[in-house]
Design a protein around this motif. Sequence first.
Motif, PDB file in Angstrom:
ATOM      1  N   UNK A  10       3.038  -0.911  -5.093  1.00  0.00           N
ATOM      2  CA  UNK A  10       2.448   0.360  -4.899  1.00  0.00           C
ATOM      3  C   UNK A  10       0.934   0.556  -4.667  1.00  0.00           C
ATOM      4  N   UNK A  11       0.228  -0.729  -5.002  1.00  0.00           N
ATOM      5  CA  UNK A  11      -1.028  -0.790  -4.780  1.00  0.00           C
ATOM      6  C   UNK A  11      -1.400  -0.817  -3.309  1.00  0.00           C
ATOM      7  N   UNK A  12      -0.417  -1.014  -2.529  1.00  0.00           N
ATOM      8  CA  UNK A  12      -0.480  -1.235  -1.094  1.00  0.00           C
ATOM      9  C   UNK A  12       0.263   0.090  -0.514  1.00  0.00           C
ATOM     10  N   UNK A  13      -0.056   1.264  -0.759  1.00  0.00           N
ATOM     11  CA  UNK A  13       0.906   2.284  -0.134  1.00  0.00           C
ATOM     12  C   UNK A  13       0.360   2.616   1.325  1.00  0.00           C
ATOM     13  N   UNK A  14      -0.958   2.339   1.624  1.00  0.00           N
ATOM     14  CA  UNK A  14      -1.484   2.568   2.843  1.00  0.00           C
ATOM     15  C   UNK A  14      -0.787   1.602   4.025  1.00  0.00           C
ATOM     16  N   UNK A  15      -0.495   0.560   3.643  1.00  0.00           N
ATOM     17  CA  UNK A  15       0.207  -0.489   4.285  1.00  0.00           C
ATOM     18  C   UNK A  15       1.551  -0.227   4.176  1.00  0.00           C
ATOM     19  N   UNK A  16       2.396   0.235   3.165  1.00  0.00           N
ATOM     20  CA  UNK A  16       3.620   0.583   3.282  1.00  0.00           C
ATOM     21  C   UNK A  16       3.868   1.549   4.348  1.00  0.00           C
ATOM     22  N   UNK A  17       3.048   2.709   4.449  1.00  0.00           N
ATOM     23  CA  UNK A  17       3.456   3.938   5.217  1.00  0.00           C
ATOM     24  C   UNK A  17       3.066   3.449   6.706  1.00  0.00           C
ATOM     25  N   UNK A  18       2.045   2.672   6.834  1.00  0.00           N
ATOM     26  CA  UNK A  18       1.518   2.038   8.210  1.00  0.00           C
ATOM     27  C   UNK A  18       2.977   1.194   8.714  1.00  0.00           C
ATOM     28  N   UNK A  19       3.401   0.321   7.866  1.00  0.00           N
ATOM     29  CA  UNK A  19       4.287  -0.542   8.454  1.00  0.00           C
ATOM     30  C   UNK A  19       5.296  -0.527   7.407  1.00  0.00           C
ATOM     31  N   UNK A  20       6.233   0.503   7.401  1.00  0.00           N
ATOM     32  CA  UNK A  20       7.423   0.564   6.405  1.00  0.00           C
ATOM     33  C   UNK A  20       8.555  -0.481   6.541  1.00  0.00           C
ATOM     34  N   UNK A  21       8.707  -1.271   7.695  1.00  0.00           N
ATOM     35  CA  UNK A  21       9.402  -2.144   7.832  1.00  0.00           C
ATOM     36  C   UNK A  21       9.185  -3.645   7.333  1.00  0.00           C
ATOM     37  N   UNK A  22       7.718  -3.831   7.395  1.00  0.00           N
ATOM     38  CA  UNK A  22       7.420  -4.854   6.632  1.00  0.00           C
ATOM     39  C   UNK A  22       7.656  -5.301   5.271  1.00  0.00           C
ATOM     40  N   UNK A  23       7.808  -6.570   5.015  1.00  0.00           N
ATOM     41  CA  UNK A  23       8.340  -7.036   3.557  1.00  0.00           C
ATOM     42  C   UNK A  23       6.980  -6.556   2.606  1.00  0.00           C
ATOM     43  N   UNK A  24       7.495  -6.179   1.500  1.00  0.00           N
ATOM     44  CA  UNK A  24       6.351  -5.670   0.475  1.00  0.00           C
ATOM     45  C   UNK A  24       5.220  -7.067   0.144  1.00  0.00           C
ATOM     46  N   UNK A  25       5.907  -8.117   0.205  1.00  0.00           N
ATOM     47  CA  UNK A  25       5.263  -9.308  -0.039  1.00  0.00           C
ATOM     48  C   UNK A  25       4.132  -9.699   1.002  1.00  0.00           C
ATOM     49  N   UNK A  26       4.100  -9.052   2.179  1.00  0.00           N
ATOM     50  CA  UNK A  26       3.254  -9.258   3.024  1.00  0.00           C
ATOM     51  C   UNK A  26       1.863  -8.163   3.197  1.00  0.00           C
ATOM     52  N   UNK A  27       2.105  -7.099   2.404  1.00  0.00           N
ATOM     53  CA  UNK A  27       1.075  -6.117   2.237  1.00  0.00           C
ATOM     54  C   UNK A  27      -0.255  -6.578   1.891  1.00  0.00           C
ATOM     55  N   UNK A  28      -0.446  -7.362   1.014  1.00  0.00           N
ATOM     56  CA  UNK A  28      -1.652  -8.042   0.737  1.00  0.00           C
ATOM     57  C   UNK A  28      -2.279  -8.922   2.003  1.00  0.00           C
ATOM     58  N   UNK A  29      -1.523  -9.531   2.777  1.00  0.00           N
ATOM     59  CA  UNK A  29      -1.836 -10.117   3.994  1.00  0.00           C
ATOM     60  C   UNK A  29      -2.429  -9.336   5.110  1.00  0.00           C
ATOM     61  N   UNK A  30      -2.093  -8.034   5.288  1.00  0.00           N
ATOM     62  CA  UNK A  30      -2.366  -7.032   6.308  1.00  0.00           C
ATOM     63  C   UNK A  30      -3.418  -6.067   5.727  1.00  0.00           C
ATOM     64  N   UNK A  31      -3.640  -6.087   4.148  1.00  0.00           N
ATOM     65  CA  UNK A  31      -4.529  -5.093   3.995  1.00  0.00           C
ATOM     66  C   UNK A  31      -5.803  -5.272   4.426  1.00  0.00           C
ATOM     67  N   UNK A  32      -6.507  -6.600   4.448  1.00  0.00           N
ATOM     68  CA  UNK A  32      -8.003  -6.684   4.820  1.00  0.00           C
ATOM     69  C   UNK A  32      -8.156  -6.279   6.395  1.00  0.00           C
ATOM     70  N   UNK A  33      -6.978  -6.407   7.238  1.00  0.00           N
ATOM     71  CA  UNK A  33      -7.311  -5.757   8.620  1.00  0.00           C
ATOM     72  C   UNK A  33      -7.112  -4.367   8.613  1.00  0.00           C
ATOM     73  N   UNK A  34      -6.391  -3.664   7.752  1.00  0.00           N
ATOM     74  CA  UNK A  34      -6.136  -2.267   7.752  1.00  0.00           C
ATOM     75  C   UNK A  34      -7.494  -1.784   7.180  1.00  0.00           C
TER      76      UNK A  34
END
Length: 71
Positions: A10-34
């Motif tokens: 849940x610490x990656x809510x922004x990434x979750x809402x931007x990429x709902x189909x992305x597996x949650x274990x990848x959120x940290x990977x895209x967070x710096x780009x977001x």
Amino acid sequence: KFMHLMSGNLSHQIEHHLFPDLPSNRYAEVAPKVQEICKRYGLPYTTGPLLKQVGSTWAKVFKLALPPKKA
């Protein structure tokens, strides 16, 4: 990392809402780009320790729930 796991990322809510189909274990990977995109366009990207985030959320809920101050 433990809190990310325990909260279901849940610490990656922004990434979750931007990429709902992305597996949650990848959120940290895209967070710096977001974050970089948000900074580039002057958009808020709120992050911080769990207790700070929870406190900030409850403060906002109380502020919005109370009637406005009279001038």
